[in-house]
Design a protein around this motif. Structure first.
Motif, PDB file in Angstrom:
ATOM      1  N   PHE A  42     -54.058  77.440  43.653  1.00 37.12           N
ATOM      2  CA  PHE A  42     -53.201  78.410  44.340  1.00 37.12           C
ATOM      3  C   PHE A  42     -51.925  78.612  43.539  1.00 37.12           C
ATOM      4  O   PHE A  42     -51.513  77.728  42.809  1.00 37.12           O
ATOM      5  N   ALA A  43     -51.306  79.762  43.745  1.00 36.74           N
ATOM      6  CA  ALA A  43     -50.090  80.042  42.979  1.00 36.74           C
ATOM      7  C   ALA A  43     -48.866  79.458  43.678  1.00 36.74           C
ATOM      8  O   ALA A  43     -48.020  80.180  44.188  1.00 36.74           O
ATOM      9  N   ILE A  44     -48.809  78.132  43.725  1.00 38.03           N
ATOM     10  CA  ILE A  44     -47.625  77.553  44.361  1.00 38.03           C
ATOM     11  C   ILE A  44     -46.880  76.610  43.417  1.00 38.03           C
ATOM     12  O   ILE A  44     -46.102  75.768  43.834  1.00 38.03           O
ATOM     13  N   GLY A  45     -47.109  76.800  42.132  1.00 41.56           N
ATOM     14  CA  GLY A  45     -46.466  75.960  41.134  1.00 41.56           C
ATOM     15  C   GLY A  45     -44.957  76.146  41.048  1.00 41.56           C
ATOM     16  O   GLY A  45     -44.253  75.325  40.474  1.00 41.56           O
ATOM     17  N   HIS A  46     -44.451  77.246  41.659  1.00 46.48           N
ATOM     18  CA  HIS A  46     -43.002  77.469  41.645  1.00 46.48           C
ATOM     19  C   HIS A  46     -42.313  76.585  42.684  1.00 46.48           C
ATOM     20  O   HIS A  46     -41.091  76.530  42.742  1.00 46.48           O
ATOM     21  N   CYS A  47     -43.106  75.927  43.538  1.00 47.34           N
ATOM     22  CA  CYS A  47     -42.511  75.049  44.564  1.00 47.34           C
ATOM     23  C   CYS A  47     -42.096  73.712  43.962  1.00 47.34           C
ATOM     24  O   CYS A  47     -42.639  73.264  42.957  1.00 47.34           O
ATOM     25  N   VAL A  48     -41.105  73.108  44.596  1.00 45.01           N
ATOM     26  CA  VAL A  48     -40.697  71.751  44.260  1.00 45.01           C
ATOM     27  C   VAL A  48     -41.181  70.828  45.366  1.00 45.01           C
ATOM     28  O   VAL A  48     -40.997  71.117  46.542  1.00 45.01           O
ATOM     29  N   MET A  49     -41.839  69.750  44.985  1.00 41.42           N
ATOM     30  CA  MET A  49     -42.302  68.785  45.985  1.00 41.42           C
ATOM     31  C   MET A  49     -41.347  67.607  46.040  1.00 41.42           C
ATOM     32  O   MET A  49     -41.022  67.020  45.009  1.00 41.42           O
ATOM     33  N   SER A  50     -40.876  67.273  47.234  1.00 39.95           N
ATOM     34  CA  SER A  50     -39.996  66.116  47.327  1.00 39.95           C
ATOM     35  C   SER A  50     -40.729  64.921  47.920  1.00 39.95           C
ATOM     36  O   SER A  50     -41.606  65.059  48.767  1.00 39.95           O
ATOM     37  N   ILE A  51     -40.371  63.753  47.403  1.00 41.23           N
ATOM     38  CA  ILE A  51     -41.018  62.488  47.755  1.00 41.23           C
ATOM     39  C   ILE A  51     -39.932  61.475  48.105  1.00 41.23           C
ATOM     40  O   ILE A  51     -38.945  61.347  47.378  1.00 41.23           O
ATOM     41  N   ASN A  52     -40.101  60.794  49.235  1.00 44.50           N
ATOM     42  CA  ASN A  52     -39.123  59.776  49.645  1.00 44.50           C
ATOM     43  C   ASN A  52     -39.341  58.480  48.869  1.00 44.50           C
ATOM     44  O   ASN A  52     -40.460  58.000  48.739  1.00 44.50           O
ATOM     45  N   ILE A  53     -38.247  57.927  48.373  1.00 48.82           N
ATOM     46  CA  ILE A  53     -38.303  56.726  47.540  1.00 48.82           C
ATOM     47  C   ILE A  53     -37.425  55.629  48.149  1.00 48.82           C
ATOM     48  O   ILE A  53     -36.283  55.885  48.539  1.00 48.82           O
ATOM     49  N   SER A  54     -37.961  54.423  48.236  1.00 46.68           N
ATOM     50  CA  SER A  54     -37.188  53.290  48.750  1.00 46.68           C
ATOM     51  C   SER A  54     -36.439  52.591  47.620  1.00 46.68           C
ATOM     52  O   SER A  54     -36.840  52.662  46.461  1.00 46.68           O
ATOM     53  N   ALA A  55     -35.383  51.886  48.004  1.00 51.06           N
ATOM     54  CA  ALA A  55     -34.543  51.195  47.020  1.00 51.06           C
ATOM     55  C   ALA A  55     -35.359  50.276  46.114  1.00 51.06           C
ATOM     56  O   ALA A  55     -35.154  50.254  44.900  1.00 51.06           O
ATOM     57  N   ALA A  56     -36.280  49.529  46.713  1.00 51.32           N
ATOM     58  CA  ALA A  56     -37.061  48.559  45.938  1.00 51.32           C
ATOM     59  C   ALA A  56     -37.839  49.218  44.806  1.00 51.32           C
ATOM     60  O   ALA A  56     -38.047  48.619  43.754  1.00 51.32           O
ATOM     61  N   GLN A  57     -38.254  50.459  45.029  1.00 43.57           N
ATOM     62  CA  GLN A  57     -38.994  51.155  43.973  1.00 43.57           C
ATOM     63  C   GLN A  57     -38.116  51.387  42.750  1.00 43.57           C
ATOM     64  O   GLN A  57     -38.566  51.265  41.617  1.00 43.57           O
ATOM     65  N   LEU A  58     -36.836  51.721  43.005  1.00 39.88           N
ATOM     66  CA  LEU A  58     -35.911  51.963  41.885  1.00 39.88           C
ATOM     67  C   LEU A  58     -35.571  50.672  41.150  1.00 39.88           C
ATOM     68  O   LEU A  58     -35.174  50.686  39.987  1.00 39.88           O
ATOM     69  N   GLN A 107     -44.965  69.267  35.842  1.00 40.10           N
ATOM     70  CA  GLN A 107     -43.668  69.254  35.176  1.00 40.10           C
ATOM     71  C   GLN A 107     -42.710  68.380  35.992  1.00 40.10           C
ATOM     72  O   GLN A 107     -42.705  68.475  37.222  1.00 40.10           O
ATOM     73  N   PRO A 108     -41.885  67.580  35.332  1.00 45.84           N
ATOM     74  CA  PRO A 108     -40.904  66.770  36.074  1.00 45.84           C
ATOM     75  C   PRO A 108     -40.026  67.628  36.995  1.00 45.84           C
ATOM     76  O   PRO A 108     -39.653  67.193  38.087  1.00 45.84           O
ATOM     77  N   SER A 109     -39.708  68.848  36.552  1.00 43.39           N
ATOM     78  CA  SER A 109     -38.836  69.714  37.360  1.00 43.39           C
ATOM     79  C   SER A 109     -39.498  70.189  38.650  1.00 43.39           C
ATOM     80  O   SER A 109     -38.848  70.749  39.520  1.00 43.39           O
ATOM     81  N   GLN A 110     -40.798  69.938  38.789  1.00 40.90           N
ATOM     82  CA  GLN A 110     -41.490  70.281  40.042  1.00 40.90           C
ATOM     83  C   GLN A 110     -41.329  69.187  41.093  1.00 40.90           C
ATOM     84  O   GLN A 110     -41.786  69.353  42.222  1.00 40.90           O
ATOM     85  N   ILE A 111     -40.718  68.069  40.691  1.00 41.55           N
ATOM     86  CA  ILE A 111     -40.631  66.911  41.579  1.00 41.55           C
ATOM     87  C   ILE A 111     -39.173  66.574  41.899  1.00 41.55           C
ATOM     88  O   ILE A 111     -38.313  66.561  41.021  1.00 41.55           O
ATOM     89  N   GLU A 112     -38.927  66.308  43.174  1.00 42.67           N
ATOM     90  CA  GLU A 112     -37.603  65.869  43.608  1.00 42.67           C
ATOM     91  C   GLU A 112     -37.776  64.526  44.327  1.00 42.67           C
ATOM     92  O   GLU A 112     -38.635  64.407  45.188  1.00 42.67           O
ATOM     93  N   LEU A 113     -36.961  63.547  43.954  1.00 40.25           N
ATOM     94  CA  LEU A 113     -37.041  62.242  44.609  1.00 40.25           C
ATOM     95  C   LEU A 113     -35.927  62.126  45.633  1.00 40.25           C
ATOM     96  O   LEU A 113     -34.752  62.348  45.312  1.00 40.25           O
ATOM     97  N   GLU A 114     -36.288  61.821  46.869  1.00 39.40           N
ATOM     98  CA  GLU A 114     -35.291  61.692  47.937  1.00 39.40           C
ATOM     99  C   GLU A 114     -34.846  60.239  48.076  1.00 39.40           C
ATOM    100  O   GLU A 114     -35.641  59.361  48.373  1.00 39.40           O
ATOM    101  N   LEU A 115     -33.560  60.017  47.831  1.00 42.78           N
ATOM    102  CA  LEU A 115     -32.966  58.687  47.982  1.00 42.78           C
ATOM    103  C   LEU A 115     -31.951  58.751  49.102  1.00 42.78           C
ATOM    104  O   LEU A 115     -31.414  59.814  49.392  1.00 42.78           O
TER     105      LEU A 115
END
Ligand code: C2E
Ligand code: MG
Ligand code: MG
Ligand code: MG
Length: 284
Positions: A109-125, A144-152
């Motif tokens: 599907f043509a949704i590559g322009h979207c950014v996906m956000s993922i919740n990250i816990s402190a221990a992961q960092l 692409q890294p720019s397609q991903i947002e990490l939620e801290l």
């Protein structure tokens, strides 16, 4: 196993005391089991871009449909997973699953322009290999890294070990976006906003919820938005449930809205159609 049919409130009818064990121990062992079965899955909540009225982001949210405990909300089991190394395994599962899913959507599907956000816990960092592992998952799936947002959360940044700076630097190098979740509920040590490169501020639902109530709160939220924008960040409001909230936040210059008004978190198979069909400005 149909998660939707798992009775609501099953968790309440279950009494760990019956087994003579503390609730934490029950959840911990059931969760270890869940990791090796199909009990964990992800929902995705669409996030609308105020300017265009289109879905430009979505957040991956974990769900646990336990055969023995019923539907257990993440607010209950994530803190328990965070008490042990379990959160590392769960976190890796979330990243792997979400990235595989997004890659499949990208190809079909043509949704590559979207950014996906993922919740990250402190221990992961704290894991010194975190950025490297993430990079390899992204490469594996051609994301692409720019397609991903990490939620801290603020707490992660306050817990200012060297590992935070190192991991954040590596993640910045890699080019993934960093988002500050539940902004305003933590310590709100504002200097952290300048210490680390943060791309997005997510205004906590508790502020959005009370927007109608009083004028001071409106001024506060409006100030947070202005501050974020002056620092070059984009602003997401969480928990938008009413047209009034959407209008008010849009008028204040908030860039993105997330909440039940736009959509509840939805199953993976329903995501692409939602993104592709939601082109209007229904929310404001
Ligand atoms: P969060 O990251 O702040 O996620 C937003 C939460 O608000 C989600 O709850 C979402 O379902 C809920 N929400 C969204 N819009 C509305 C609305 O309009 N009204 C109301 N009442 N609620 C709304 P959820 O999915 O239960 O997740 C709760 C928390 O669990 C998340 O808060 C996040 O901190 C954590 N979590 C969820 N998935 C993961 C994960 O994969 N990894 C980690 N480490 N934490 C996760
Ligand atoms: Mg979040
Ligand atoms: Mg949040
Ligand atoms: Mg929140």
């Amino acid at each position: 196993y149909d998660a939707k049919k798992a009775g609501k409130g099953q968790i309440r009818t279950f009494s760990p005391e019956m087994l003579g064990l503390p609730r934490e121990a029950i959840l911990d062992s059931a969760l270890r089991h869940a990791l090796h079965t199909d009990e964990l899955y992800l929902l995705y909540q669409p996030i609308v871009d105020v300017q265009s009225g289109e879905i430009r982001k979505f957040e991956a949210l974990i769900r646990w449909s336990s055969k023995t405990l019923g539907q257990v909300p993440p607010d209950q089991f994530i803190p328990i997973a965070e008490d042990s190394d379990l959160i590392l395994e769960i976190g890796e599962w979330v990243i792997a699953t979400a990235c595989a899913q997004f890659a499949e959507w990208n190809s079909r599907f043509a949704i590559g322009h979207c950014v996906m956000s993922i919740n990250i816990s402190a221990a992961q960092l704290k894991d010194s290999r975190f950025a490297a592992k993430l990079q390899s998952v992204l490469q594996q799936h051609g994301l692409q890294p720019s397609q991903i947002e990490l939620e801290l959360t603020e707490r992660v940044l306050i817990d200012d070990g060297d590992y935070v700076r190192r991991s954040l630097n590596e993640l910045n190098q890699l080019g993934v976006r960093i988002s500050l979740d539940d902004f305003g509920t933590g310590y709100s040590a504002l200097s952290y906003l300048t210490k680390f490169q943060i791309h997005t501020l997510k205004i906590d639902r508790s502020f959005v919820m009370r927007l109608t109530e009083n004028d001071k709160l409106q001024q506060l939220v409006s100030s947070i938005i202005m501050m974020g924008q002056k620092l070059g960040m984009s602003l997401v409001a969480e928990g938008v449930e009413t047209p009034y909230q959407a209008r008010t936040l849009s008028a204040m210059g908030c860039d993105f809205l997330q909440g039940y008004l736009i959509s509840k978190p939805i199953a993976a198979q329903d995501m692409p159609a939602f993104v592709l069909s939601h082109t209007g400005r229904q929310t404001s």
